[in-house]
Design a protein around this motif. Structure first.
Motif, PDB file in Angstrom:
ATOM      1  N   ASP A 210     -45.355  83.816  -3.231  1.00  0.00           N
ATOM      2  CA  ASP A 210     -45.236  85.275  -3.198  1.00  0.00           C
ATOM      3  C   ASP A 210     -44.455  85.736  -1.969  1.00  0.00           C
ATOM      4  N   GLU A 211     -44.663  85.061  -0.849  1.00  0.00           N
ATOM      5  CA  GLU A 211     -43.944  85.436   0.367  1.00  0.00           C
ATOM      6  C   GLU A 211     -42.456  85.102   0.258  1.00  0.00           C
ATOM      7  N   VAL A 212     -42.141  83.978  -0.379  1.00  0.00           N
ATOM      8  CA  VAL A 212     -40.737  83.620  -0.594  1.00  0.00           C
ATOM      9  C   VAL A 212     -40.057  84.660  -1.485  1.00  0.00           C
ATOM     10  N   MET A 221     -30.800  82.135  -5.563  1.00  0.00           N
ATOM     11  CA  MET A 221     -30.892  80.811  -6.174  1.00  0.00           C
ATOM     12  C   MET A 221     -31.974  79.957  -5.525  1.00  0.00           C
ATOM     13  N   GLU A 222     -32.160  80.111  -4.213  1.00  0.00           N
ATOM     14  CA  GLU A 222     -33.267  79.406  -3.548  1.00  0.00           C
ATOM     15  C   GLU A 222     -34.604  79.873  -4.131  1.00  0.00           C
ATOM     16  N   LYS A 223     -34.734  81.173  -4.312  1.00  0.00           N
ATOM     17  CA  LYS A 223     -35.967  81.719  -4.896  1.00  0.00           C
ATOM     18  C   LYS A 223     -36.164  81.214  -6.322  1.00  0.00           C
ATOM     19  N   ARG A 225     -35.072  78.376  -7.687  1.00  0.00           N
ATOM     20  CA  ARG A 225     -35.474  76.964  -7.720  1.00  0.00           C
ATOM     21  C   ARG A 225     -36.930  76.788  -7.311  1.00  0.00           C
ATOM     22  N   ILE A 226     -37.376  77.539  -6.320  1.00  0.00           N
ATOM     23  CA  ILE A 226     -38.778  77.452  -5.904  1.00  0.00           C
ATOM     24  C   ILE A 226     -39.690  77.947  -7.026  1.00  0.00           C
ATOM     25  N   LYS A 227     -39.274  78.983  -7.729  1.00  0.00           N
ATOM     26  CA  LYS A 227     -40.068  79.475  -8.869  1.00  0.00           C
ATOM     27  C   LYS A 227     -40.153  78.413  -9.968  1.00  0.00           C
ATOM     28  N   VAL A 228     -39.061  77.676 -10.188  1.00  0.00           N
ATOM     29  CA  VAL A 228     -39.047  76.602 -11.186  1.00  0.00           C
ATOM     30  C   VAL A 228     -40.059  75.517 -10.809  1.00  0.00           C
ATOM     31  N   ILE A 229     -40.080  75.135  -9.535  1.00  0.00           N
ATOM     32  CA  ILE A 229     -41.020  74.120  -9.053  1.00  0.00           C
ATOM     33  C   ILE A 229     -42.460  74.572  -9.295  1.00  0.00           C
TER      34      ILE A 229
END
Length: 242
Positions: A210-212, A221-223, A225-229
Motif C-alpha cells: 500500500d505504501e509503494v 512500471m515499478e509499482k 511489477r510489485i503488484k504482480v508479485i
C-alpha cells in the motif's frame, strides 16, 4: 481468518524470514478486518520491526548467555493471549533453537490452541546452495512439533532441486513430512533486473504494498511489477488449507 498465530521459523539466516513475515502480515490485513499484531523476536537484526506501518513490536527474548529470558517470553505469550486477532511472530536464526525448545518445553502450542487460537508454523526451504541446510531445518521443525506447517519455497537462491535434478517436493525428505504441510507458497525466481530490483527497493525502504502504491519514489512500471508479485503471493496464500 480470526485468532490465528503464525510463527516464522527457520534456523538458517538470510533465507527470507522477514520477507515472509511482511508478506503474510499484509495478506492477513486484507482478510476480514480482524486486528493484526506483529512481533519481532530477532535479537540481532530486528528488520521486521522497522516496517512502521505494520506496528511491529520488538520483543528480544534472549539473554546475553543465549538462553530464553522467561519473563520476556512470558510477556509475549500473555500479549498474544490477552486480545483477539491474528498474530505474526518473526524469529531470527540466532533464536531459532532456544525458542523452539522453549515453546515445546512449556507446551505453548497447546496453550494457544486451548485458548482458541489456531497456530501455524511457516518454514522456508531455499534453493541452490541453501537447499540442504534449509531442508534439514524443515525436517527438524516438522519432527519436533505437531503444529500445521506452511512451506515457503524460496527460489531466489536457485531452484529447489538436488545436484541430480530431483525436486525437493519429490524427495524422501519431504515425503516423510508432507502430511503436516497445509499449503505451499513459492517465492518465484523472477527477472533480477526488473522484478528483483523493484522488490529489493521496496524491502530496503521497509515499505508495504500500500505504501509503494502511494509513493512518488516508484514509477508506474515499478509499482506494476510489485503488484504482480503480491497478486501471485496473495493468491497462493488464499489456497492454503487454513
Amino acid at each position: 481468518m480470526q485468532n490465528t498465530v503464525h510463527f516464522i521459523l527457520q534456523g538458517k539466516g538470510g533465507i527470507g524470514k522477514t520477507l515472509v513475515s511482511t508478506i503474510l502480515a499484509q495478506w492477513l490485513k486484507t482478510r476480514d478486518g480482524s486486528p493484526l499484531r506483529c512481533y519481532d523476536t530477532d535479537q540481532e537484526n530486528p528488520t521486521f520491526s522497522r516496517y512502521k506501518s505494520l506496528n511491529v513490536k520488538h520483543v528480544p527474548v534472549m539473554t546475553e548467555s543465549r538462553t530464553i529470558d522467561p519473563k520476556r517470553f512470558d510477556s509475549l505469550m500473555i500479549d498474544i493471549l490477552e486480545e483477539d486477532g491474528n498474530c505474526v511472530i518473526d524469529n531470527g536464526a540466532n533464536t531459532f533453537s532456544p525458542l523452539v525448545a522453549y515453546l515445546i518445553e512449556n507446551d505453548c502450542f497447546s496453550l494457544l490452541e486451548e485458548s482458541g487460537r489456531k497456530v501455524y508454523i511457516h518454514t522456508i526451504v531455499g534453493g541452490g546452495d541453501t537447499l540442504h541446510d534449509t531442508a534439514m531445518g524443515f525436517v527438524s521443525t516438522a519432527k519436533s512439533t505437531n503444529v500445521p506447517l506452511v512451506l515457503w519455497q524460496n527460489e531466489h537462491f536457485g531452484l529447489l532441486q538436488s545436484a541430480s535434478g530431483k525436486a525437493f517436493l519429490d524427495s524422501q525428505t519431504y515425503a516423510e513430512n508432507s502430511g503436516r504441510v497445509k499449503g505451499h507458497v513459492v517465492l518465484a525466481q523472477r527477472n533480477a533486473d526488473t522484478f528483483g530490483a523493484d522488490l529489493k527497493k521496496m524491502n530496503t525502504a521497509r515499505l508495504t504494498l500500500d505504501e509503494v502504491k502511494a509513493s512518488d519514489k516508484f514509477n508506474v512500471m515499478e509499482k506494476q511489477r510489485i503488484k504482480v508479485i503480491f497478486k501471485d503471493l496473495f493468491e497462493q496464500l488464499d489456497k492454503v488449507d487454513w
